[in-house]
Design a protein around this motif. Structure first.
Motif, PDB file in Angstrom:
ATOM      1  N   ARG A  71       0.780  -1.280  -0.011  1.00 52.86           N
ATOM      2  CA  ARG A  71      -0.253  -0.079  -0.049  1.00 52.86           C
ATOM      3  C   ARG A  71       0.992   1.240  -0.032  1.00 52.86           C
ATOM      4  O   ARG A  71       1.754   1.198   0.836  1.00 52.86           O
ATOM      5  N   PHE A  72       0.365   2.171  -0.817  1.00 50.78           N
ATOM      6  CA  PHE A  72       1.090   3.431  -1.067  1.00 50.78           C
ATOM      7  C   PHE A  72       0.156   4.464  -0.705  1.00 50.78           C
ATOM      8  O   PHE A  72      -0.799   4.598  -1.843  1.00 50.78           O
ATOM      9  N   ASN A  73       0.188   5.495   0.123  1.00 50.72           N
ATOM     10  CA  ASN A  73      -1.042   6.157   0.618  1.00 50.72           C
ATOM     11  C   ASN A  73      -2.341   5.783   0.545  1.00 50.72           C
ATOM     12  O   ASN A  73      -3.161   6.329  -0.005  1.00 50.72           O
ATOM     13  N   GLY A  74      -2.276   4.501   1.033  1.00 49.57           N
ATOM     14  CA  GLY A  74      -3.613   3.684   1.156  1.00 49.57           C
ATOM     15  C   GLY A  74      -4.116   3.226   0.008  1.00 49.57           C
ATOM     16  O   GLY A  74      -5.330   2.503  -0.028  1.00 49.57           O
ATOM     17  N   VAL A  75      -3.303   2.992  -1.247  1.00 49.50           N
ATOM     18  CA  VAL A  75      -3.624   2.592  -2.254  1.00 49.50           C
ATOM     19  C   VAL A  75      -2.866   1.160  -2.538  1.00 49.50           C
ATOM     20  O   VAL A  75      -1.446   1.233  -2.537  1.00 49.50           O
ATOM     21  N   SER A  76      -3.624   0.173  -2.860  1.00 43.16           N
ATOM     22  CA  SER A  76      -2.481  -0.961  -3.107  1.00 43.16           C
ATOM     23  C   SER A  76      -2.023  -0.949  -4.333  1.00 43.16           C
ATOM     24  O   SER A  76      -2.883  -0.770  -5.425  1.00 43.16           O
ATOM     25  N   ARG A  77      -0.894  -1.606  -4.617  1.00 41.04           N
ATOM     26  CA  ARG A  77      -0.021  -1.455  -5.840  1.00 41.04           C
ATOM     27  C   ARG A  77       0.584  -2.678  -5.973  1.00 41.04           C
ATOM     28  O   ARG A  77       1.298  -3.150  -5.104  1.00 41.04           O
ATOM     29  N   ASP A  78       0.760  -3.290  -7.238  1.00 42.86           N
ATOM     30  CA  ASP A  78       1.539  -4.405  -7.580  1.00 42.86           C
ATOM     31  C   ASP A  78       3.010  -3.700  -7.915  1.00 42.86           C
ATOM     32  O   ASP A  78       3.058  -3.006  -8.915  1.00 42.86           O
ATOM     33  N   ILE A  79       3.867  -4.399  -7.234  1.00 42.30           N
ATOM     34  CA  ILE A  79       5.269  -4.014  -7.538  1.00 42.30           C
ATOM     35  C   ILE A  79       6.135  -5.063  -8.203  1.00 42.30           C
ATOM     36  O   ILE A  79       6.148  -6.418  -7.601  1.00 42.30           O
ATOM     37  N   VAL A  80       6.818  -4.864  -9.272  1.00 43.33           N
ATOM     38  CA  VAL A  80       7.709  -5.930 -10.172  1.00 43.33           C
ATOM     39  C   VAL A  80       8.867  -5.205 -10.373  1.00 43.33           C
ATOM     40  O   VAL A  80       9.028  -4.058 -10.964  1.00 43.33           O
ATOM     41  N   VAL A  81       9.943  -5.750  -9.734  1.00 45.11           N
ATOM     42  CA  VAL A  81      11.436  -5.201  -9.875  1.00 45.11           C
ATOM     43  C   VAL A  81      12.166  -6.207 -10.460  1.00 45.11           C
ATOM     44  O   VAL A  81      12.308  -7.273  -9.766  1.00 45.11           O
ATOM     45  N   PRO A  82      12.926  -5.992 -11.611  1.00 44.22           N
ATOM     46  CA  PRO A  82      14.220  -7.085 -11.976  1.00 44.22           C
ATOM     47  C   PRO A  82      15.212  -7.020 -10.916  1.00 44.22           C
ATOM     48  O   PRO A  82      15.473  -6.069 -10.199  1.00 44.22           O
ATOM     49  N   VAL A  83      15.730  -8.282 -10.665  1.00 49.58           N
ATOM     50  CA  VAL A  83      16.758  -8.571  -9.793  1.00 49.58           C
ATOM     51  C   VAL A  83      18.107  -7.660  -9.967  1.00 49.58           C
ATOM     52  O   VAL A  83      18.631  -7.067  -9.202  1.00 49.58           O
ATOM     53  N   GLY A  84      18.260  -7.296 -11.306  1.00 52.95           N
ATOM     54  CA  GLY A  84      19.390  -6.646 -11.862  1.00 52.95           C
ATOM     55  C   GLY A  84      19.447  -5.225 -11.353  1.00 52.95           C
ATOM     56  O   GLY A  84      20.307  -4.398 -11.428  1.00 52.95           O
ATOM     57  N   ALA A  85      18.033  -4.873 -11.058  1.00 58.17           N
ATOM     58  CA  ALA A  85      17.935  -3.105 -10.646  1.00 58.17           C
ATOM     59  C   ALA A  85      17.996  -3.134  -9.133  1.00 58.17           C
ATOM     60  O   ALA A  85      18.112  -1.993  -8.690  1.00 58.17           O
ATOM     61  N   VAL A  86      18.147  -4.062  -8.346  1.00 56.62           N
ATOM     62  CA  VAL A  86      18.265  -4.038  -6.955  1.00 56.62           C
ATOM     63  C   VAL A  86      19.715  -3.477  -6.533  1.00 56.62           C
ATOM     64  O   VAL A  86      20.720  -3.942  -7.029  1.00 56.62           O
ATOM     65  N   VAL A  87      19.612  -2.308  -5.981  1.00 56.25           N
ATOM     66  CA  VAL A  87      21.063  -1.860  -5.475  1.00 56.25           C
ATOM     67  C   VAL A  87      21.399  -2.276  -4.097  1.00 56.25           C
ATOM     68  O   VAL A  87      22.632  -2.573  -3.921  1.00 56.25           O
ATOM     69  N   SER A  88      20.511  -2.307  -3.386  1.00 50.75           N
ATOM     70  CA  SER A  88      20.871  -2.820  -1.853  1.00 50.75           C
ATOM     71  C   SER A  88      19.547  -3.412  -1.318  1.00 50.75           C
ATOM     72  O   SER A  88      18.520  -3.043  -1.481  1.00 50.75           O
ATOM     73  N   LEU A  89      20.099  -4.452  -0.410  1.00 53.90           N
ATOM     74  CA  LEU A  89      19.107  -4.944   0.581  1.00 53.90           C
ATOM     75  C   LEU A  89      19.562  -4.845   2.049  1.00 53.90           C
ATOM     76  O   LEU A  89      20.792  -5.410   2.423  1.00 53.90           O
ATOM     77  N   PHE A  90      19.123  -4.131   3.054  1.00 52.73           N
ATOM     78  CA  PHE A  90      19.510  -4.123   4.319  1.00 52.73           C
ATOM     79  C   PHE A  90      18.415  -3.818   5.355  1.00 52.73           C
ATOM     80  O   PHE A  90      17.560  -3.613   5.190  1.00 52.73           O
ATOM     81  N   ALA A  91      18.998  -3.828   6.563  1.00 57.20           N
ATOM     82  CA  ALA A  91      18.214  -4.130   7.678  1.00 57.20           C
ATOM     83  C   ALA A  91      18.043  -2.255   8.174  1.00 57.20           C
ATOM     84  O   ALA A  91      19.090  -1.884   8.329  1.00 57.20           O
ATOM     85  N   ARG A  92      16.815  -1.990   8.240  1.00 54.19           N
ATOM     86  CA  ARG A  92      16.749  -0.380   8.488  1.00 54.19           C
ATOM     87  C   ARG A  92      17.129  -0.183   9.793  1.00 54.19           C
ATOM     88  O   ARG A  92      17.828   0.915  10.140  1.00 54.19           O
ATOM     89  N   GLU A  93      17.189  -1.058  10.757  1.00 52.31           N
ATOM     90  CA  GLU A  93      17.671  -0.777  12.194  1.00 52.31           C
ATOM     91  C   GLU A  93      18.978  -0.603  12.489  1.00 52.31           C
ATOM     92  O   GLU A  93      19.564   0.096  13.297  1.00 52.31           O
ATOM     93  N   THR A  94      19.761  -1.466  11.639  1.00 52.78           N
ATOM     94  CA  THR A  94      21.169  -1.470  12.001  1.00 52.78           C
ATOM     95  C   THR A  94      21.966  -1.045  10.752  1.00 52.78           C
ATOM     96  O   THR A  94      23.225  -0.842  10.922  1.00 52.78           O
TER      97      THR A  94
END
Length: 164
Positions: A71-94
């Motif tokens: 949900r983005f601003n209360g509206v449900s959206r389908d997200i599709v991202v190619p793995v090649g476009a991923v820049v990082s994956l990290f834990a917000r807290e640490t």
């Protein structure tokens, strides 16, 4: 036999580690062309997405793409991202996680167009430390930016109601 990329496996492992330890996994994506992301939230060609199980529905971390509903601003959206476009994956807290160079290579087209494969990265990804933000504000809201401050929502009654 072509080599299998390691990036999706690392992404699944980091996501699982974050979830197991109560951290919030964030995915940073370099947005190009016609990706299926909410463009109104893209800043400097990137979007940061909360990919925790609480924030997403039907999360799929596949070998060639990441797919989920959120949900983005209360509206449900389908997200599709190619793995090649991923820049990082990290834990917000640490801030612990992994970063990669984006790879926008077009999928290879073979005899069977229903099978999509990505060209493997020729060199191993360089490990980069991702540092957490010092405050809860986004980096785009630093002093000196020419952006206008966000306007508060209009007063009045809430659109939510209690259901018993």
């Amino acid at each position: 036999m072509k080599p299998v990329p390691i990036k999706p496996y690392l992404m699944r492992a980091i996501h699982e580690w974050c979830s197991d330890h109560g951290y919030t996994p964030y995915l940073v994506v370099a947005v190009r062309d016609k990706m299926q992301v909410p463009m109104e939230f893209v800043k400097n060609g990137e979007i940061t997405l909360n990919v925790s199980y609480n924030a997403t529905r039907n999360l799929q971390l596949r070998d060639d793409y990441v797919h989920f509903s959120a949900r983005f601003n209360g509206v449900s959206r389908d997200i599709v991202v190619p793995v090649g476009a991923v820049v990082s994956l990290f834990a917000r807290e640490t801030g612990e996680g992994m970063a990669w160079e984006p790879d926008f290579t077009e999928p290879e087209q073979g005899e069977d167009e229903s099978v999509v494969s990505l060209r493997p990265v020729s060199a191993p990804a360089e490990l980069v430390e991702v540092k957490p933000l010092e405050s809860t504000e986004s980096p785009a809201s630093e002093p000196g930016d020419d952006e206008k401050p966000p306007t508060p929502p209009a007063g009045g009654r809430s659109h939510l109601r209690v259901v018993k």
